[in-house]
Write a protein that holds these residues in place. Structure first.
Motif, PDB file in Angstrom:
ATOM      1  N   ASP A  45     -23.571 -72.985  -4.950  1.00  0.00           N
ATOM      2  CA  ASP A  45     -24.319 -72.939  -6.230  1.00  0.00           C
ATOM      3  C   ASP A  45     -24.575 -71.242  -6.609  1.00  0.00           C
ATOM      4  O   ASP A  45     -24.394 -71.199  -7.896  1.00  0.00           O
ATOM      5  CB  ASP A  45     -25.678 -73.460  -6.284  1.00  0.00           C
ATOM      6  N   GLU A  46     -24.965 -70.679  -5.991  1.00  0.00           N
ATOM      7  CA  GLU A  46     -25.005 -69.137  -6.045  1.00  0.00           C
ATOM      8  C   GLU A  46     -23.761 -68.555  -6.395  1.00  0.00           C
ATOM      9  O   GLU A  46     -23.680 -67.565  -7.377  1.00  0.00           O
ATOM     10  CB  GLU A  46     -25.712 -68.469  -4.850  1.00  0.00           C
ATOM     11  N   PHE A  47     -22.662 -68.810  -5.421  1.00  0.00           N
ATOM     12  CA  PHE A  47     -21.239 -68.259  -6.012  1.00  0.00           C
ATOM     13  C   PHE A  47     -20.945 -68.544  -7.352  1.00  0.00           C
ATOM     14  O   PHE A  47     -20.372 -67.868  -7.943  1.00  0.00           O
ATOM     15  CB  PHE A  47     -20.479 -68.833  -4.839  1.00  0.00           C
ATOM     16  N   ILE A  48     -21.077 -69.900  -7.640  1.00  0.00           N
ATOM     17  CA  ILE A  48     -20.782 -70.264  -9.125  1.00  0.00           C
ATOM     18  C   ILE A  48     -21.465 -69.947 -10.188  1.00  0.00           C
ATOM     19  O   ILE A  48     -20.920 -69.309 -11.268  1.00  0.00           O
ATOM     20  CB  ILE A  48     -20.713 -71.686  -8.917  1.00  0.00           C
ATOM     21  N   ASN A  49     -22.724 -70.053 -10.074  1.00  0.00           N
ATOM     22  CA  ASN A  49     -23.597 -69.548 -10.970  1.00  0.00           C
ATOM     23  C   ASN A  49     -24.183 -68.251 -11.174  1.00  0.00           C
ATOM     24  O   ASN A  49     -24.806 -67.912 -11.988  1.00  0.00           O
ATOM     25  CB  ASN A  49     -24.823 -70.771 -11.031  1.00  0.00           C
ATOM     26  N   GLU A  50     -24.487 -67.708 -10.235  1.00  0.00           N
ATOM     27  CA  GLU A  50     -25.201 -66.537 -10.016  1.00  0.00           C
ATOM     28  C   GLU A  50     -24.399 -65.173  -9.723  1.00  0.00           C
ATOM     29  O   GLU A  50     -24.703 -63.944 -10.225  1.00  0.00           O
ATOM     30  CB  GLU A  50     -26.503 -66.327  -9.049  1.00  0.00           C
ATOM     31  N   HIS A  54     -16.783 -60.194 -10.689  1.00  0.00           N
ATOM     32  CA  HIS A  54     -16.289 -58.992  -9.775  1.00  0.00           C
ATOM     33  C   HIS A  54     -17.000 -59.276  -8.302  1.00  0.00           C
ATOM     34  O   HIS A  54     -16.173 -59.228  -7.309  1.00  0.00           O
ATOM     35  CB  HIS A  54     -17.280 -57.541 -10.052  1.00  0.00           C
ATOM     36  N   GLN A  55     -18.262 -59.709  -8.161  1.00  0.00           N
ATOM     37  CA  GLN A  55     -18.751 -60.078  -7.033  1.00  0.00           C
ATOM     38  C   GLN A  55     -18.101 -61.327  -6.214  1.00  0.00           C
ATOM     39  O   GLN A  55     -18.037 -61.390  -5.111  1.00  0.00           O
ATOM     40  CB  GLN A  55     -20.396 -60.372  -7.077  1.00  0.00           C
ATOM     41  N   ARG A  56     -17.742 -62.159  -7.198  1.00  0.00           N
ATOM     42  CA  ARG A  56     -16.895 -63.350  -6.606  1.00  0.00           C
ATOM     43  C   ARG A  56     -15.579 -62.933  -6.060  1.00  0.00           C
ATOM     44  O   ARG A  56     -14.865 -63.396  -5.171  1.00  0.00           O
ATOM     45  CB  ARG A  56     -16.863 -64.614  -7.423  1.00  0.00           C
ATOM     46  N   PHE A  57     -14.846 -62.008  -6.850  1.00  0.00           N
ATOM     47  CA  PHE A  57     -13.479 -61.446  -6.425  1.00  0.00           C
ATOM     48  C   PHE A  57     -13.526 -60.789  -5.131  1.00  0.00           C
ATOM     49  O   PHE A  57     -12.847 -61.029  -4.182  1.00  0.00           O
ATOM     50  CB  PHE A  57     -12.882 -60.689  -7.584  1.00  0.00           C
ATOM     51  N   VAL A  58     -14.662 -59.936  -4.998  1.00  0.00           N
ATOM     52  CA  VAL A  58     -14.703 -59.367  -4.018  1.00  0.00           C
ATOM     53  C   VAL A  58     -15.051 -60.074  -2.478  1.00  0.00           C
ATOM     54  O   VAL A  58     -14.751 -59.870  -1.752  1.00  0.00           O
ATOM     55  CB  VAL A  58     -15.950 -57.930  -3.892  1.00  0.00           C
ATOM     56  N   GLY A  88      -9.924 -71.647  -5.095  1.00  0.00           N
ATOM     57  CA  GLY A  88      -9.946 -72.444  -4.204  1.00  0.00           C
ATOM     58  C   GLY A  88     -11.480 -72.857  -3.723  1.00  0.00           C
ATOM     59  O   GLY A  88     -11.994 -73.824  -3.635  1.00  0.00           O
ATOM     60  N   LEU A  89     -12.165 -71.390  -3.720  1.00  0.00           N
ATOM     61  CA  LEU A  89     -13.695 -71.599  -3.459  1.00  0.00           C
ATOM     62  C   LEU A  89     -14.459 -72.312  -4.648  1.00  0.00           C
ATOM     63  O   LEU A  89     -15.232 -73.098  -4.427  1.00  0.00           O
ATOM     64  CB  LEU A  89     -14.195 -70.180  -3.325  1.00  0.00           C
ATOM     65  N   ASP A  90     -14.158 -71.947  -5.838  1.00  0.00           N
ATOM     66  CA  ASP A  90     -14.585 -72.844  -6.980  1.00  0.00           C
ATOM     67  C   ASP A  90     -14.522 -74.172  -7.049  1.00  0.00           C
ATOM     68  O   ASP A  90     -15.527 -74.941  -7.017  1.00  0.00           O
ATOM     69  CB  ASP A  90     -13.924 -72.389  -8.297  1.00  0.00           C
ATOM     70  N   GLN A  91     -13.225 -74.694  -6.457  1.00  0.00           N
ATOM     71  CA  GLN A  91     -13.147 -75.999  -6.423  1.00  0.00           C
ATOM     72  C   GLN A  91     -13.814 -76.619  -5.267  1.00  0.00           C
ATOM     73  O   GLN A  91     -14.505 -77.764  -5.384  1.00  0.00           O
ATOM     74  CB  GLN A  91     -11.564 -76.486  -6.214  1.00  0.00           C
ATOM     75  N   ALA A  92     -13.833 -75.916  -3.948  1.00  0.00           N
ATOM     76  CA  ALA A  92     -14.564 -76.386  -2.911  1.00  0.00           C
ATOM     77  C   ALA A  92     -16.039 -76.294  -2.955  1.00  0.00           C
ATOM     78  O   ALA A  92     -16.767 -77.528  -2.401  1.00  0.00           O
ATOM     79  CB  ALA A  92     -14.412 -75.428  -1.769  1.00  0.00           C
ATOM     80  N   CYS A  93     -16.566 -75.558  -3.810  1.00  0.00           N
ATOM     81  CA  CYS A  93     -18.031 -75.053  -4.162  1.00  0.00           C
ATOM     82  C   CYS A  93     -18.695 -76.449  -5.211  1.00  0.00           C
ATOM     83  O   CYS A  93     -19.838 -76.607  -5.206  1.00  0.00           O
ATOM     84  CB  CYS A  93     -18.435 -73.912  -4.373  1.00  0.00           C
ATOM     85  N   GLU A  94     -17.986 -76.644  -5.971  1.00  0.00           N
ATOM     86  CA  GLU A  94     -18.399 -77.448  -7.230  1.00  0.00           C
ATOM     87  C   GLU A  94     -18.994 -78.771  -6.844  1.00  0.00           C
ATOM     88  O   GLU A  94     -20.258 -78.893  -7.184  1.00  0.00           O
ATOM     89  CB  GLU A  94     -17.198 -77.912  -8.252  1.00  0.00           C
ATOM     90  N   GLY A  97     -22.975 -77.777  -3.833  1.00  0.00           N
ATOM     91  CA  GLY A  97     -23.671 -76.619  -4.492  1.00  0.00           C
ATOM     92  C   GLY A  97     -24.437 -76.117  -3.076  1.00  0.00           C
ATOM     93  O   GLY A  97     -24.907 -74.897  -3.082  1.00  0.00           O
ATOM     94  N   THR A  98     -25.088 -77.084  -2.325  1.00  0.00           N
ATOM     95  CA  THR A  98     -26.175 -76.574  -1.216  1.00  0.00           C
ATOM     96  C   THR A  98     -25.114 -75.902   0.058  1.00  0.00           C
ATOM     97  O   THR A  98     -25.715 -75.256   1.132  1.00  0.00           O
ATOM     98  CB  THR A  98     -26.869 -77.485  -0.697  1.00  0.00           C
ATOM     99  N   MET A  99     -23.659 -76.141   0.250  1.00  0.00           N
ATOM    100  CA  MET A  99     -22.834 -75.656   1.148  1.00  0.00           C
ATOM    101  C   MET A  99     -22.931 -74.190   1.115  1.00  0.00           C
ATOM    102  O   MET A  99     -23.071 -73.529  -0.035  1.00  0.00           O
ATOM    103  CB  MET A  99     -21.584 -76.260   1.194  1.00  0.00           C
ATOM    104  N   THR A 100     -22.758 -73.580   2.542  1.00  0.00           N
ATOM    105  CA  THR A 100     -22.942 -72.065   2.446  1.00  0.00           C
ATOM    106  C   THR A 100     -21.453 -71.660   2.122  1.00  0.00           C
ATOM    107  O   THR A 100     -20.294 -72.271   2.458  1.00  0.00           O
ATOM    108  CB  THR A 100     -22.927 -71.543   3.922  1.00  0.00           C
ATOM    109  N   LEU A 101     -21.419 -70.593   1.503  1.00  0.00           N
ATOM    110  CA  LEU A 101     -19.979 -69.923   0.975  1.00  0.00           C
ATOM    111  C   LEU A 101     -19.107 -69.624   2.282  1.00  0.00           C
ATOM    112  O   LEU A 101     -18.011 -69.869   2.181  1.00  0.00           O
ATOM    113  CB  LEU A 101     -20.333 -68.421   0.446  1.00  0.00           C
TER     114      LEU A 101
END
Length: 118
Positions: A45-50, A54-58, A88-94, A97-101
C-alpha cells in the motif's frame, strides 16, 4: 528447492538499500533512494500510494539488481527491465496492500525469473 530460493531472494531483497536524504527527486541521482523506510518494512500500500515515481523506480531497480546478483548478474539492469519489474510490483501489490514490498518482489522475481534473471 523452491522454498530455499524464495528465502534467498527475500533475504537479498530485504538487504537492499532504502535509506536516503530528504532531498526531492530533482536534486538526487537517478538511483538515489529518498524513501527512508526499509523495503522489508514497507507495505505494498505504501509502495503504490505513498512512494513517489522516483522512489518506486529506485526501489524496483534496487530489488531487481539484488535478485539478479543472486543469479550471478553484475551491474544494474536497464531501465526497460526495471520499469517492467516496477509494473509487476504494481500488479502484485494491488490485491494485498499489507504484503511487504520484499515479499512482493521475491514472489514476482521467482514467478517470472526467466524474464528478469541475467
Amino acid at each position: 528447492m523452491l522454498k530455499g530460493a524464495v528465502l534467498i531472494v527475500t533475504l537479498l531483497l530485504a538487504g537492499c538499500s532504502s535509506g536516503g536524504g530528504a532531498a526531492g527527486p530533482s536534486s538526487v541521482g537517478k538511483y538515489e533512494q529518498t524513501w527512508t523506510k526499509g523495503y522489508s518494512s514497507t507495505t505494498c500500500d505504501e509502495f503504490i500510494n505513498e512512494m513517489d515515481p522516483h522512489q518506486r523506480f529506485v526501489a524496483a531497480a534496487d530489488m531487481l539488481g539484488g535478485a539478479r546478483q543472486a543469479d550471478g548478474g553484475t551491474g544494474l539492469p536497464g531501465d526497460s527491465l526495471v520499469n517492467s519489474f516496477k509494473s509487476g510490483l504494481d500488479q502484485a501489490c494491488e490485491p494485498i496492500g499489507t504484503m511487504t514490498l520484499t515479499d512482493a518482489g521475491a514472489a514476482l522475481y521467482l514467478t517470472d525469473r526467466s524474464s528478469f534473471r541475467p
